[in-house]
Design an enzyme around this catalytic site. Structure first.
Site, PDB file in Angstrom:
ATOM      1  N   ASN A 173       0.838  -1.187   0.000  1.00  0.00           N
ATOM      2  CA  ASN A 173       0.000   0.000   0.000  1.00  0.00           C
ATOM      3  C   ASN A 173       0.882   1.248   0.000  1.00  0.00           C
ATOM      4  OD1 ASN A 173      -1.833   2.066   0.571  1.00  0.00           O
ATOM      5  ND2 ASN A 173      -2.012   1.494   2.725  1.00  0.00           N
ATOM      6  N   PHE A 232       1.389   8.022  14.329  1.00  0.00           N
ATOM      7  CA  PHE A 232       2.843   8.132  14.409  1.00  0.00           C
ATOM      8  C   PHE A 232       3.502   7.032  13.569  1.00  0.00           C
ATOM      9  CE2 PHE A 232       2.204   9.700  19.055  1.00  0.00           C
ATOM     10  CZ  PHE A 232       1.983  10.996  18.611  1.00  0.00           C
ATOM     11  N   SER A 233       2.810   6.518  12.559  1.00  0.00           N
ATOM     12  CA  SER A 233       3.267   5.244  12.017  1.00  0.00           C
ATOM     13  C   SER A 233       3.192   5.059  10.511  1.00  0.00           C
ATOM     14  CB  SER A 233       2.455   4.117  12.678  1.00  0.00           C
ATOM     15  OG  SER A 233       1.071   4.393  12.585  1.00  0.00           O
ATOM     16  N   CYS A 234       2.566   5.968   9.768  1.00  0.00           N
ATOM     17  CA  CYS A 234       2.446   5.772   8.322  1.00  0.00           C
ATOM     18  C   CYS A 234       3.836   5.688   7.693  1.00  0.00           C
ATOM     19  CB  CYS A 234       1.655   6.919   7.699  1.00  0.00           C
ATOM     20  SG  CYS A 234       1.350   6.704   5.933  1.00  0.00           S
ATOM     21  N   ASN A 298       0.863  -0.420  12.356  1.00  0.00           N
ATOM     22  CA  ASN A 298       0.627   0.064  11.003  1.00  0.00           C
ATOM     23  C   ASN A 298       1.389  -0.849  10.040  1.00  0.00           C
ATOM     24  OD1 ASN A 298       0.045   1.750   8.725  1.00  0.00           O
ATOM     25  ND2 ASN A 298      -0.019   3.528  10.072  1.00  0.00           N
ATOM     26  N   CYS A 441       6.962 -35.902   4.041  1.00  0.00           N
ATOM     27  CA  CYS A 441       7.570 -35.896   5.372  1.00  0.00           C
ATOM     28  C   CYS A 441       8.988 -36.431   5.310  1.00  0.00           C
ATOM     29  CB  CYS A 441       6.714 -36.702   6.344  1.00  0.00           C
ATOM     30  SG  CYS A 441       6.427 -38.414   5.850  1.00  0.00           S
ATOM     31  N   CYS A 445      12.274 -34.206   6.222  1.00  0.00           N
ATOM     32  CA  CYS A 445      13.079 -34.631   7.360  1.00  0.00           C
ATOM     33  C   CYS A 445      14.516 -34.929   6.939  1.00  0.00           C
ATOM     34  CB  CYS A 445      12.455 -35.860   8.012  1.00  0.00           C
ATOM     35  SG  CYS A 445      13.264 -36.359   9.562  1.00  0.00           S
ATOM     36  N   CYS A 475       7.784 -32.600   9.942  1.00  0.00           N
ATOM     37  CA  CYS A 475       7.014 -33.567   9.160  1.00  0.00           C
ATOM     38  C   CYS A 475       5.510 -33.293   9.258  1.00  0.00           C
ATOM     39  CB  CYS A 475       7.327 -34.990   9.610  1.00  0.00           C
ATOM     40  SG  CYS A 475       7.022 -35.305  11.372  1.00  0.00           S
TER      41      CYS A 475
END
Length: 495
Positions: A173, A232-234, A298, A441, A445, A475
């Site tokens: 975004n 405070f985060s974009c 965010n 598996c 392994c 597994c």
């Protein structure tokens, strides 16, 4: 009937059509709603929407399916669901049982449910938020309002898809903040609170100076907003000193939170950035400045390389969201909730929430509400139906009467790595009836584990070598049929 049909897998193929043709072809039911219930983790409840449908009507619904590949196997899907429900009848909930309400207080604000729209493209005008409220959402953190001119790029979104149906687990975004004039946005918020008084209306704001933060917060209070969120985060602001530039600076978080707290009487909620090594540092700045709650997280700064998402042949770092970020968001919530200093602050959880189970995880780590964005962008406001219904039935099955009783209930189960039990082991256990002999598996392994599985090429059967197995359970995680489970935990000394 194909016994290997997996309800969630088949439901995930559904395109979740608008005005679904399958339901239009079934006058006595709603197959599309039943499929959506399965898709969003309410499999045991799906039959109620097709209980009155005849087999002929469901066949007509299949024929009406417009899937580009092949129609959804509606009849087979619903028969499988009914069989599973019968097998798991001990957990069934009677239709006559009263479902618990999901009301909860957040910062002293009564909320009809914990599901809120996150500040983003999904809540940018009156009409959008009104439709969400009508659909059943409990509140909104309105798209961030600022005093700067916002000019967005095109295209601004990109996604990493899980399949060809349009579902994606990662979403890029580049959108910034509201493009509306400031007064228009606050008029919208005022109208929303007037027209929907029982809903929670929270203004998200972002300033670049002390004065801007104060002016915007006061405008939010005058508009009748229940609270104000401080963005405070974009991560993709084009101007320095805004968004995550602030959230990465504990002093700025402290100062701006304090400025707003001194000037308004409504709750103040800093929204923290995940683009930092230790979220507790800036979060405590907000806490010491008097924050009533903290929102997190965010979007995460990231890079996607798709040429289709370039802007005039140029690319940049931008925000990443969607189901892929949920474990990271939970980690940040956990660290703040376990911080002994921030004892009285509340939390609003954000990040990768699509189903009620996702929301429950945030609540169990201490959140009193959750914010949803990317899932709404994919599937629409209608997902609120399954968020509410799923959480209600979970509470009913557990006998929980109040949503607040589950807030933070998982916190005591989280300890530091040094305090984990290292003296016992849980061996994987193979269900030979479910094993199809693919050998996944064995391969994993051998090349990624401890060479503790042998594989008989004649019978195509794996075998766990207990003397080599360390109980890592790689597994079990790679098994495509769920044929590998867990045995009882035992003392390593008895191995």
């Amino acid at each position: 009937m194909n016994s290997q049909l997996h309800p969630k897998e088949e439901a995930s193929r559904c395109l979740l059509c608008a005005d679904a043709p399958c339901s239009k072809a079934c006058p006595n039911g709603d197959p599309a709603r039943a499929i959506r219930a399965i898709r969003f983790d309410n499999t045991s409840l799906a039959r109620q929407w097709v209980i009155n449908c005849s087999d002929e009507e469901l066949q007509a619904a299949e024929q009406a399916c417009i899937h580009y590949d092949r129609p959804i196997r509606i009849r087979e899907l619903l028969r499988t669901v009914e069989t599973l429900a019968q097998e798991d009848s001990k957990h069934a909930v009677s239709s006559t049982d009263a479902l618990p309400d999901l009301s909860i207080d957040f910062c002293g604000i009564p909320c009809e449910n914990p599901f809120f729209l996150a500040s983003s493209a999904i809540c940018t005008n009156y009409e959008m938020v009104a439709r969400a409220f009508e659909a059943g959402w409990g509140g909104v953190f309105y798209k961030t309002i600022c005093m700067q001119d916002i000019h967005e790029v095109s295209p601004r979104f990109d996604a990493i898809h899980t399949d060809d149906n349009g579902d994606f687990y990662g979403f890029r975004n580049m959108e910034q903040l509201s493009e509306n004039p400031v007064r228009m946005d606050f008029d919208i918020l005022k109208r929303l609170k007037k027209d929907y008084p029982s809903k929670v209306v929270i203004a998200s704001i972002m300033g670049q100076t002390e004065r801007q933060w104060i002016v915007l917060a006061k405008m939010a209070e005058r508009a009748g907003c229940d609270a104000v969120e401080l963005n405070f985060s974009c991560p993709q602001m084009r101007l320095a000193g805004m968004g995550s530039d602030v959230g990465q600076n504990s002093e700025l978080v402290t100062f701006y939170t304090a400025y707003v707290k001194r000037n308004v009487s409504i709750p103040v909620i800093p929204k923290m950035t995940p683009n930092i090594t230790q979220i507790n540092e800036p979060a405590m700045g907000g806490y010491f400045a008097g924050a009533d709650a903290i929102s997190a997280i965010n979007t995460i700064k990231s890079v996607t390389m798709s040429d289709n998402a370039s802007v005039s042949q140029k690319k940049t770092i931008s925000g990443y969201s969607g189901r892929a970020v949920k474990p990271i968001a939970l980690r940040h919530i956990l660290e703040m909730a376990k911080n002994p200093i921030m004892k009285n602050v509340q939390f609003s959880g954000i990040g990768g929430i699509e189903t009620w189970r996702d929301a429950l995880e945030f609540i169990q780590l201490g959140c009193r509400n959750v914010q949803v964005c990317t899932a709404v962008m994919q599937y629409g406001y209608r997902i609120i139906d399954d968020l509410v219904l799923g959480l209600q039935h979970y509470m009913l099955q557990r006998g929980v009467k109040h949503l607040s009783d589950m807030v933070g209930e998982e916190l005591p189960n989280f300890v530091s790595p040094s305090n984990l039990d290292r003296g016992t082991i849980v061996y994987p256990k193979i269900n030979t009836e479910r094993c199809i002999g693919c050998g996944r598996c064995y391969t994993s392994c051998m090349d990624g584990g401890h060479q503790a599985i042998t594989f008989d090429t004649a019978t195509r059967r794996p075998h766990i070598v207990g003397t080599r197995c360390v109980g890592c359970h790689l597994c079990r995680l790679v098994c495509p049929t769920g044929a590998i489970g867990m045995s009882k935990r035992i003392d390593k000394a008895k191995k």
